[in-house]
Design an enzyme around this catalytic site. Sequence first.
Site, PDB file in Angstrom:
ATOM      1  N   ASP A 229       5.224  -8.548  -0.563  1.00 35.43           N
ATOM      2  CA  ASP A 229       5.660  -7.969  -1.845  1.00 35.43           C
ATOM      3  C   ASP A 229       6.139  -9.105  -2.738  1.00 35.43           C
ATOM      4  OD1 ASP A 229       6.903  -6.130  -3.859  1.00 35.43           O
ATOM      5  OD2 ASP A 229       6.500  -4.631  -2.324  1.00 35.43           O
ATOM      6  N   HIS A 252       3.484 -10.656  -4.299  1.00 32.15           N
ATOM      7  CA  HIS A 252       3.282 -10.009  -5.590  1.00 32.15           C
ATOM      8  C   HIS A 252       3.838 -10.825  -6.751  1.00 32.15           C
ATOM      9  CE1 HIS A 252       2.839  -5.735  -3.643  1.00 32.15           C
ATOM     10  NE2 HIS A 252       2.014  -6.631  -3.136  1.00 32.15           N
TER      11      HIS A 252
END
Length: 402
Positions: A229, A252
């Site tokens: 993430d 991310h």
Amino acid sequence: MVIESLHGPLLEISVKYHEEVEFYRLFFKQEMELSLIGLQNAGKTSLVNVVDAFVKAWNDLCAATQGAPTLLIPKGKSFMLQPVSFKGPCKTNNVNIELQGTLVAPKSVVAWKWANNNKGAWIDFSGINGLVIRGGGTFDGQGATWWAKYSDDSDRPSALRFHSCKNLALSATNHINSPRNHISISTCSDSSISNIHVTAPEESPNTDGIDISGSTNILIKDSTIRTGDDCIAINDGSSFINITGITCGPGHGISVGSLGRDRKFETVEEVHVRNCIFQGTTNGARIKTWQGGSGYARKITFEDIILDEAENPIIINQNYRAYQRNGLAEAVKVSEVTFRNFTGTSASEEAITLNCDPTVGCTGIILNKINIKYVSAGKRTRALCNNVRGSFSLCSPNVVCS
């Protein structure tokens, strides 16, 4: 102080004074049948929970009145810890944890034993001034069973949480496989994180590297974060956040937000990200806000960024996830944002996405010296720009806003 078991003394914590510095050293009775450093039994390593010993050592550490008290966790040793809280305030200006060994969470979800049903974090530090953690050791969150059991990240704990700490310094540590985000910085100030390594599988859910909320004057530098993430997420109530020298990916990217979920008023300001590398990330420099929320994200700079096959290298999404607005012109205001000196390759043809709210819009957005090429020959990158006011110079791809 000696910790006893049915098999005799397991752990001795002694205090040594040297030049007004207290060192709390852990000494092991390795000849014991039950060993805190892990036994080889039929080819399998077993670890004994030592949380009570660590809590007692912390209490002594925090109560010390002179020098710079230090808890040493020896190199080459592994300790299985149940969820634990270490609380301040402490009596000295600085308390030190020299993590040379490895702290390991329980392997299975059912093996975790929670005190007072507080399931927010595996290891929690709160209300401490001058906490220093370093030493080259490892926090192993054993997150795989959590990822498999709970799809909702709210059901999973963070590995390491710092709450209401001031003058925190975390450096030269390794963080692997947290059930949720690896490091949470909440309502902290005047603190730094440096030279750390954070690692989790690319497919591991919601395993952010560092999450910051309600905090000010935070420096994060010279670290590598490879997770499933956000490498770093900057959330509500944060200001004067400086991030430099981060290698991010997979993951991310570095994100401001998300902000405004559940129609909340949320704010972030004075964020400066520079000299970072995005390698194979699904986003690069990102600002994300929920439609229907309110507040602001402002005075934010991303500069001197290198891209290596990163998807969505530059993205502002003021419609991150939308609620039914019922005619209300509500959105988190995004303003005074600069993206400067981005170079490298994009894994998506749309290298720049500025997707702002049709009513509130984004203002004061500056793009300068942007040179992003598509990773494969024969195709060009492009930019999407909606409802944005600002200036765009020396940009490839060219930015034209509607």
